[in-house]
Design a protein around this motif. Structure first.
Motif, short mmCIF file in Angstrom:
data_model
loop_
_atom_site.label_atom_id
_atom_site.label_comp_id
_atom_site.label_asym_id
_atom_site.label_seq_id
_atom_site.Cartn_x
_atom_site.Cartn_y
_atom_site.Cartn_z
N SER A 7 14.39 -56.47 -40.18
CA SER A 7 13.54 -57.21 -39.25
C SER A 7 13.65 -56.63 -37.85
O SER A 7 12.66 -56.41 -37.16
CB SER A 7 13.94 -58.69 -39.22
N HIS A 8 14.88 -56.37 -37.44
CA HIS A 8 15.08 -55.84 -36.09
C HIS A 8 14.43 -54.47 -35.93
O HIS A 8 13.76 -54.19 -34.94
CB HIS A 8 16.58 -55.74 -35.80
N GLY A 9 14.56 -53.63 -36.96
CA GLY A 9 13.98 -52.30 -36.89
C GLY A 9 12.48 -52.34 -36.79
O GLY A 9 11.86 -51.59 -36.04
N THR A 10 11.85 -53.24 -37.56
CA THR A 10 10.40 -53.34 -37.53
C THR A 10 9.92 -53.80 -36.17
O THR A 10 8.99 -53.25 -35.60
CB THR A 10 9.91 -54.31 -38.63
N ALA A 11 10.57 -54.84 -35.63
CA ALA A 11 10.17 -55.33 -34.32
C ALA A 11 10.36 -54.25 -33.27
O ALA A 11 9.55 -54.07 -32.38
CB ALA A 11 10.98 -56.58 -33.96
N SER A 12 11.45 -53.49 -33.39
CA SER A 12 11.73 -52.44 -32.41
C SER A 12 10.67 -51.34 -32.46
O SER A 12 10.30 -50.80 -31.44
CB SER A 12 13.11 -51.83 -32.67
N ARG A 13 10.20 -51.01 -33.66
CA ARG A 13 9.20 -49.94 -33.75
C ARG A 13 7.95 -50.36 -32.98
O ARG A 13 7.41 -49.57 -32.22
CB ARG A 13 8.84 -49.67 -35.20
N LEU A 14 7.48 -51.58 -33.14
CA LEU A 14 6.32 -52.04 -32.39
C LEU A 14 6.63 -52.03 -30.90
O LEU A 14 5.81 -51.61 -30.09
CB LEU A 14 5.94 -53.46 -32.84
N HIS A 15 7.83 -52.45 -30.54
CA HIS A 15 8.21 -52.55 -29.14
C HIS A 15 8.25 -51.18 -28.47
O HIS A 15 7.97 -51.05 -27.28
CB HIS A 15 9.57 -53.23 -29.01
N ASP A 16 8.58 -50.15 -29.23
CA ASP A 16 8.76 -48.82 -28.65
C ASP A 16 7.45 -48.10 -28.36
O ASP A 16 7.45 -47.10 -27.66
CB ASP A 16 9.60 -47.95 -29.60
N ILE A 17 6.33 -48.58 -28.91
CA ILE A 17 5.05 -47.90 -28.69
C ILE A 17 4.50 -48.36 -27.34
O ILE A 17 3.90 -49.42 -27.24
CB ILE A 17 4.05 -48.20 -29.82
N GLU A 18 4.76 -47.62 -26.29
CA GLU A 18 4.35 -48.00 -24.94
C GLU A 18 3.88 -46.77 -24.21
O GLU A 18 4.59 -45.76 -24.17
CB GLU A 18 5.55 -48.63 -24.21
N PRO A 19 2.71 -46.76 -23.60
CA PRO A 19 1.73 -47.83 -23.66
C PRO A 19 1.06 -47.90 -25.02
O PRO A 19 1.20 -47.00 -25.82
CB PRO A 19 0.73 -47.47 -22.57
N ALA A 20 0.33 -48.97 -25.24
CA ALA A 20 -0.06 -49.32 -26.60
C ALA A 20 -1.14 -48.42 -27.20
O ALA A 20 -1.13 -48.16 -28.39
CB ALA A 20 -0.55 -50.77 -26.63
N PHE A 21 -2.08 -47.97 -26.39
CA PHE A 21 -3.26 -47.32 -26.93
C PHE A 21 -3.52 -45.96 -26.29
O PHE A 21 -2.98 -45.65 -25.23
CB PHE A 21 -4.51 -48.17 -26.64
N ILE A 22 -4.39 -45.19 -26.93
CA ILE A 22 -5.07 -44.07 -26.27
C ILE A 22 -6.48 -44.56 -25.95
O ILE A 22 -7.14 -45.15 -26.82
CB ILE A 22 -5.15 -42.83 -27.18
N TYR A 23 -6.94 -44.31 -24.73
CA TYR A 23 -8.30 -44.73 -24.40
C TYR A 23 -9.28 -43.68 -24.92
O TYR A 23 -9.23 -42.51 -24.54
CB TYR A 23 -8.49 -44.93 -22.89
N GLY A 24 -10.17 -44.10 -25.79
CA GLY A 24 -11.16 -43.22 -26.39
C GLY A 24 -12.43 -43.18 -25.56
O GLY A 24 -12.99 -44.23 -25.21
N THR A 25 -12.92 -41.98 -25.24
CA THR A 25 -14.04 -41.84 -24.31
C THR A 25 -15.35 -41.43 -24.98
O THR A 25 -16.33 -41.10 -24.29
CB THR A 25 -13.69 -40.81 -23.21
N ALA A 26 -15.41 -41.44 -26.30
CA ALA A 26 -16.66 -41.06 -26.98
C ALA A 26 -17.75 -42.08 -26.71
O ALA A 26 -17.49 -43.28 -26.56
CB ALA A 26 -16.42 -40.96 -28.49
N TRP A 27 -18.98 -41.59 -26.63
CA TRP A 27 -20.20 -42.41 -26.54
C TRP A 27 -20.27 -43.28 -25.28
O TRP A 27 -21.00 -44.26 -25.24
CB TRP A 27 -20.34 -43.30 -27.79
N LYS A 28 -19.58 -42.89 -24.22
CA LYS A 28 -19.62 -43.68 -22.98
C LYS A 28 -20.73 -43.18 -22.04
O LYS A 28 -21.02 -43.83 -21.05
CB LYS A 28 -18.27 -43.60 -22.26
N LYS A 29 -21.27 -42.01 -22.31
CA LYS A 29 -22.39 -41.43 -21.56
C LYS A 29 -22.12 -41.48 -20.05
O LYS A 29 -21.04 -41.10 -19.60
CB LYS A 29 -23.70 -42.13 -21.94
N ASP A 30 -23.10 -41.99 -19.26
CA ASP A 30 -22.93 -41.94 -17.80
C ASP A 30 -22.00 -43.02 -17.27
O ASP A 30 -21.75 -43.11 -16.07
CB ASP A 30 -24.29 -42.00 -17.09
#
Length: 302
Positions: free
Chosen positions: A6-29
Motif C-alpha cells: 500500500s505504501h509503495g503504491t501511494a508513493s509512486r503516485l506521490h512521486d509523479i510531480e508535476p502531474a502532467f505534460i501539457y499537450g499542444t496539438a490542435w490549439k491553432k492560434d
C-alpha cells in the motif's frame, strides 16, 4: 506485506510531480495563450511537434519565452519535448522541410527549426537545446526507422538531451532498443482498448527505464471513465471522474498528456491530482484496493 504494498503504491503516485505534460496539438492560434496559462497554472512539461498541420511550435516557443521573461519559470525548470514528423504526417503545403530532400536533410532541417522556435532569449541557435525529441511515428521500414534514429543520436547529449518515439509497436521499439547507441527514453502512444492498453509494450518500457506517455487518455476510454474503480475513487476524494481516471492511469507508471483548453481546468486538474495523492497517503489500504481493481481492467490476468 499488505502495508508495504500500500505504501509503495501511494508513493509512486506521490512521486509523479508535476502531474502532467501539457499537450499542444490542435490549439491553432490559441497555442501561445494556452501554453502561457498552463505554465502559470503549474504545468512544467510541454509537448509539441514540428508539424504545422496539428501544432504551432513557434507559438509554443513564444509562450515559453514570455514565461521566462515574466519569471514564471526558468528554462532549466521546464521539460520541452518536440517531434520530427515524416512527410506522410505533414500538410503537403506547410511543412518545415523539403519532402523531396534526403532523410538526413529533412531531419536536420526539422530539428534546426525546432531549436530556433523553442530556444530561450538567452540562447543562441547554437546553444539552444531540447529536453527530448521524438520520432512522431516509425518510418515505412525498420531500416529507415533505424537510419532516422542514428541521425537523431548525433544530437545527443548537447543539443537534444534524450530521444523517444510515438505511435510505436513493441517489435519496432525492440528493434530500436537493440540497434541503438542512445536508447529510447520515451514512448508516447494512445492509451486505449484497441491496443489492449499496450500491456507488453509498457512492460518492456518498465524493464528498460523508458517512460511511457499516454494520449487520448480520456477521449479513448469512455468505458474506463464509467468504471467502478474510477467512480469509487471520485466519490471518496471528491474529484471529477476524469481526474480519478488520470490518477489511476498515473499509478500504472504512466505520464499523462493533458491538453485542456480551459484555464480553470488546468488549475483543477493539478489540484485534483494533489488531492488524490493526499487521500492515497491517508488511506493506503483503500487506495490499494481501488488501484488493484483498476489495474485488473487494463491488465487482465489471462
Amino acid at each position: 506485506m499488505m502495508a508495504s504494498a500500500s505504501h509503495g503504491t501511494a508513493s509512486r503516485l506521490h512521486d509523479i510531480e508535476p502531474a502532467f505534460i501539457y499537450g499542444t496539438a490542435w490549439k491553432k492560434d490559441q497555442t501561445n495563450r494556452l501554453v502561457e496559462e498552463a505554465l502559470v497554472a503549474g504545468f512544467r512539461r510541454v509537448d509539441t511537434a514540428a508539424q504545422p498541420r496539428h501544432y504551432q511550435e513557434a507559438q509554443v516557443g513564444e509562450a515559453l519565452r514570455q514565461a521566462y521573461r515574466d519569471g514564471v519559470v526558468k528554462r532549466e525548470d521546464v521539460y520541452v519535448q518536440t517531434k520530427y514528423t515524416t512527410p506522410a504526417g505533414q500538410d503537403v503545403n506547410n511543412m518545415p522541410y523539403d519532402p523531396s530532400a534526403p532523410l538526413e536533410t529533412q531531419i536536420h532541417t526539422s530539428i534546426a527549426s525546432s531549436l530556433r522556435n523553442l530556444r530561450s532569449e538567452e540562447e543562441s541557435e547554437e546553444d539552444a537545446y531540447l529536453d527530448c525529441l521524438l520520432l512522431h511515428s516509425p518510418l515505412p521500414t525498420v531500416e529507415q526507422t533505424l537510419q532516422a534514429w542514428t541521425l537523431l543520436e548525433s544530437y545527443v547529449p548537447n543539443r537534444i538531451r534524450s530521444l523517444g518515439i510515438s505511435n510505436v509497436t513493441l517489435p519496432i521499439l525492440q528493434a530500436i532498443y537493440q540497434n541503438s547507441t542512445v536508447k529510447p527514453s520515451v514512448v508516447q502512444n494512445r492509451f486505449y482498448p484497441q491496443t489492449r492498453y499496450d500491456v507488453p509494450l509498457r512492460r518492456f518500457c518498465g524493464e528498460h527505464g523508458i517512460t511511457y506517455q499516454s494520449f487520448w487518455t480520456l477521449t479513448g476510454n469512455p468505458a474506463l471513465l464509467k468504471s467502478k474503480p474510477v467512480g469509487t475513487l471520485a466519490q471518496a476524494t471528491g474529484v471529477d471522474p476524469s481526474l480519478a481516471l488520470y490518477a489511476l492511469v498515473m499509478e500504472l507508471g504512466i505520464v499523462v498528456l493533458n491538453g485542456t483548453t480551459s484555464s480553470a481546468h488546468m488549475q483543477e486538474d493539478l489540484e485534483g491530482i494533489r488531492k488524490v495523492r493526499q487521500w492515497a497517503q491517508s488511506y493506503p489500504q483503500e487506495w490499494t484496493g481501488i488501484s488493484h481493481a483498476f489495474r485488473s481492467l487494463v491488465e487482465p490476468v489471462i
